[in-house]
Design an enzyme around this catalytic site. Sequence first.
Site, PDB file in Angstrom:
ATOM      1  N   SER A 139      16.547  16.630   5.747  1.00 34.27           N
ATOM      2  CA  SER A 139      15.365  15.826   5.434  1.00 34.27           C
ATOM      3  C   SER A 139      15.750  14.785   4.380  1.00 34.27           C
ATOM      4  O   SER A 139      16.861  14.828   3.827  1.00 34.27           O
ATOM      5  CB  SER A 139      14.267  16.749   4.899  1.00 34.27           C
ATOM      6  OG  SER A 139      14.284  16.794   3.498  1.00 34.27           O
ATOM      7  N   TYR A 152      14.076  23.517  -2.480  1.00 35.47           N
ATOM      8  CA  TYR A 152      14.291  22.914  -1.160  1.00 35.47           C
ATOM      9  C   TYR A 152      15.238  21.715  -1.295  1.00 35.47           C
ATOM     10  O   TYR A 152      16.203  21.571  -0.535  1.00 35.47           O
ATOM     11  CB  TYR A 152      12.938  22.480  -0.582  1.00 35.47           C
ATOM     12  CG  TYR A 152      13.032  21.746   0.727  1.00 35.47           C
ATOM     13  CD1 TYR A 152      13.038  22.435   1.939  1.00 35.47           C
ATOM     14  CD2 TYR A 152      13.128  20.346   0.775  1.00 35.47           C
ATOM     15  CE1 TYR A 152      13.136  21.762   3.144  1.00 35.47           C
ATOM     16  CE2 TYR A 152      13.223  19.675   1.972  1.00 35.47           C
ATOM     17  CZ  TYR A 152      13.229  20.378   3.151  1.00 35.47           C
ATOM     18  OH  TYR A 152      13.333  19.701   4.348  1.00 35.47           O
TER      19      TYR A 152
HETATM   20  N1  LIG Z   1       9.398  19.392  10.371  1.00 37.91           N
HETATM   21  C1  LIG Z   1       9.820  18.428   9.548  1.00 37.91           C
HETATM   22  O1  LIG Z   1       9.011  17.594   9.075  1.00 37.91           O
HETATM   23  C2  LIG Z   1      11.287  18.315   9.217  1.00 37.91           C
HETATM   24  C3  LIG Z   1      11.752  17.085   8.701  1.00 37.91           C
HETATM   25  C4  LIG Z   1      13.105  16.971   8.353  1.00 37.91           C
HETATM   26  C5  LIG Z   1      13.960  18.038   8.531  1.00 37.91           C
HETATM   27  N2  LIG Z   1      13.479  19.213   9.027  1.00 37.91           N
HETATM   28  C6  LIG Z   1      14.420  20.326   9.189  1.00 37.91           C
HETATM   29  O2  LIG Z   1      14.640  20.560  10.565  1.00 37.91           O
HETATM   30  C7  LIG Z   1      14.961  21.932  10.771  1.00 37.91           C
HETATM   31  C8  LIG Z   1      14.052  22.520  11.836  1.00 37.91           C
HETATM   32  O3  LIG Z   1      12.720  22.455  11.347  1.00 37.91           O
HETATM   33  P1  LIG Z   1      11.422  22.554  12.256  1.00 37.91           P
HETATM   34  O4  LIG Z   1      10.512  21.487  11.800  1.00 37.91           O
HETATM   35  O5  LIG Z   1      11.770  22.682  13.668  1.00 37.91           O
HETATM   36  O6  LIG Z   1      10.821  23.945  11.669  1.00 37.91           O
HETATM   37  P2  LIG Z   1      10.352  25.286  12.391  1.00 37.91           P
HETATM   38  O7  LIG Z   1       9.492  24.965  13.555  1.00 37.91           O
HETATM   39  O8  LIG Z   1       9.799  26.137  11.302  1.00 37.91           O
HETATM   40  O9  LIG Z   1      11.718  25.906  12.938  1.00 37.91           O
HETATM   41  C9  LIG Z   1      12.661  26.472  12.068  1.00 37.91           C
HETATM   42  C10 LIG Z   1      13.686  27.222  12.888  1.00 37.91           C
HETATM   43  O10 LIG Z   1      14.671  27.791  12.005  1.00 37.91           O
HETATM   44  C11 LIG Z   1      14.829  29.162  12.335  1.00 37.91           C
HETATM   45  N3  LIG Z   1      15.208  29.943  11.168  1.00 37.91           N
HETATM   46  C12 LIG Z   1      14.672  29.908   9.931  1.00 37.91           C
HETATM   47  N4  LIG Z   1      15.239  30.831   9.147  1.00 37.91           N
HETATM   48  C13 LIG Z   1      16.160  31.478   9.914  1.00 37.91           C
HETATM   49  C14 LIG Z   1      17.055  32.551   9.678  1.00 37.91           C
HETATM   50  N5  LIG Z   1      17.139  33.172   8.485  1.00 37.91           N
HETATM   51  N6  LIG Z   1      17.843  32.953  10.696  1.00 37.91           N
HETATM   52  C15 LIG Z   1      17.768  32.372  11.897  1.00 37.91           C
HETATM   53  N7  LIG Z   1      16.951  31.331  12.189  1.00 37.91           N
HETATM   54  C16 LIG Z   1      16.145  30.906  11.200  1.00 37.91           C
HETATM   55  C17 LIG Z   1      13.473  29.595  12.889  1.00 37.91           C
HETATM   56  O11 LIG Z   1      13.610  30.683  13.775  1.00 37.91           O
HETATM   57  P3  LIG Z   1      13.146  32.212  13.532  1.00 37.91           P
HETATM   58  O12 LIG Z   1      11.952  32.186  12.635  1.00 37.91           O
HETATM   59  O13 LIG Z   1      12.877  32.695  14.926  1.00 37.91           O
HETATM   60  O14 LIG Z   1      14.333  32.859  12.933  1.00 37.91           O
HETATM   61  C18 LIG Z   1      13.076  28.350  13.681  1.00 37.91           C
HETATM   62  O15 LIG Z   1      13.653  28.399  14.968  1.00 37.91           O
HETATM   63  C19 LIG Z   1      14.797  22.622   9.404  1.00 37.91           C
HETATM   64  O16 LIG Z   1      16.067  22.719   8.805  1.00 37.91           O
HETATM   65  C20 LIG Z   1      13.898  21.653   8.651  1.00 37.91           C
HETATM   66  O17 LIG Z   1      14.045  21.753   7.261  1.00 37.91           O
HETATM   67  C21 LIG Z   1      12.165  19.371   9.398  1.00 37.91           C
END
Ligand SMILES: NC(=O)c1ccc[n+]([C@@H]2O[C@H](COP(=O)([O-])OP(=O)(O)OC[C@H]3O[C@@H](n4cnc5c(N)ncnc54)[C@H](OP(=O)(O)O)[C@@H]3O)[C@@H](O)[C@H]2O)c1
Length: 264
Positions: A139, A152
């Site tokens: 991010s 974070y």
């Molecule tokens: N959404 C945004 O606005 C945004 C913007 C910039 C960057 N990002 C980054 O993009 C990435 C994906 O985010 P998202 O928005 O798709 O969020 P999300 O819908 O909450 O998905 C997060 C994913 O990470 C997995 N995860 C988390 N902790 C884990 C662990 N200990 N072991 C294995 N898997 C784990 C979760 O799977 P399980 O819970 O099934 O384990 C889930 O599949 C993250 O790194 C986030 O910080 C997001």
Amino acid sequence: MTAKLVLITGASSGIGEALAKRYARTGAHVLLLARDAKRLAAVADAVRESGGTATAFSIDLADAKAIEDTSATIAREIGIPDVLINNAGAGRWLPLLKTTAKEALAMIEVPYLAAFNLTRAFLPYMLARGSGTIACVTSPGSYVVWPNANAYIAARHALKGFTDALRSEVRGTGIIVTLAVLGPVATPYWEHNPGSREYLPRANPRLAPPLNAAEAAEAIFEGVESRKWTVVKPAIMRALFLLNAVAPELVTRHLRRSIRKRPN
Ligand SMILES: NC(=O)c1ccc[n+]([C@@H]2O[C@H](COP(=O)([O-])OP(=O)(O)OC[C@H]3O[C@@H](n4cnc5c(N)ncnc54)[C@H](OP(=O)(O)O)[C@@H]3O)[C@@H](O)[C@H]2O)c1
């Protein structure tokens, strides 16, 4: 390049799920890693319906030994990924004094240490083969700072440091390293990490429109396939990062003023 074997972490939800479906449309075999086995099975079905094939691995990526074992299984039974996408991540945005030591550690374990450990497991094979792409999803917190997301932001700086140092280290070996930097994306992230949205800096929606998961996945896919160093979406954020490099006081002050909930 059309990738044949693509490993995606955090594939049970949001951006990782959308990436799995995007790669499925190229006919890729997608390795789906996350904890929630039921959600992974549903994503694997969707990948097959979109023209790809999938294998799901239910794994806690905070567990270094589990990463070692799962990577060995993948290497032995399936192969070495052409593309490894370190996308899994979580973390509530909270003021420092409201963040427990356990929560701060969890944010370092995933995404940063998970990316380190997975890369460490597959890099020797990629180096021997002389090809492979390693991408990390992050991010703006990898570049700029705002109040009340301390742990974070520190973890995201670690992920950027890891990615940049890796790129420098593997130069000339045939390995490509991509950092994907995304602005706010409408995914379950905000429900999975309650309270975070309140500390999100406000942006002009005309200059930086919010993304959906498919748009975020498309940007990462295009960046990886065209071997980019960095993908920044919305692209206007590059101007903010440049300004921050020369005048961090200015950008920090602006972002502090623009968060929805005032710092305590
Ligand atoms: N959404 C945004 O606005 C945004 C913007 C910039 C960057 N990002 C980054 O993009 C990435 C994906 O985010 P998202 O928005 O798709 O969020 P999300 O819908 O909450 O998905 C997060 C994913 O990470 C997995 N995860 C988390 N902790 C884990 C662990 N200990 N072991 C294995 N898997 C784990 C979760 O799977 P399980 O819970 O099934 O384990 C889930 O599949 C993250 O790194 C986030 O910080 C997001």
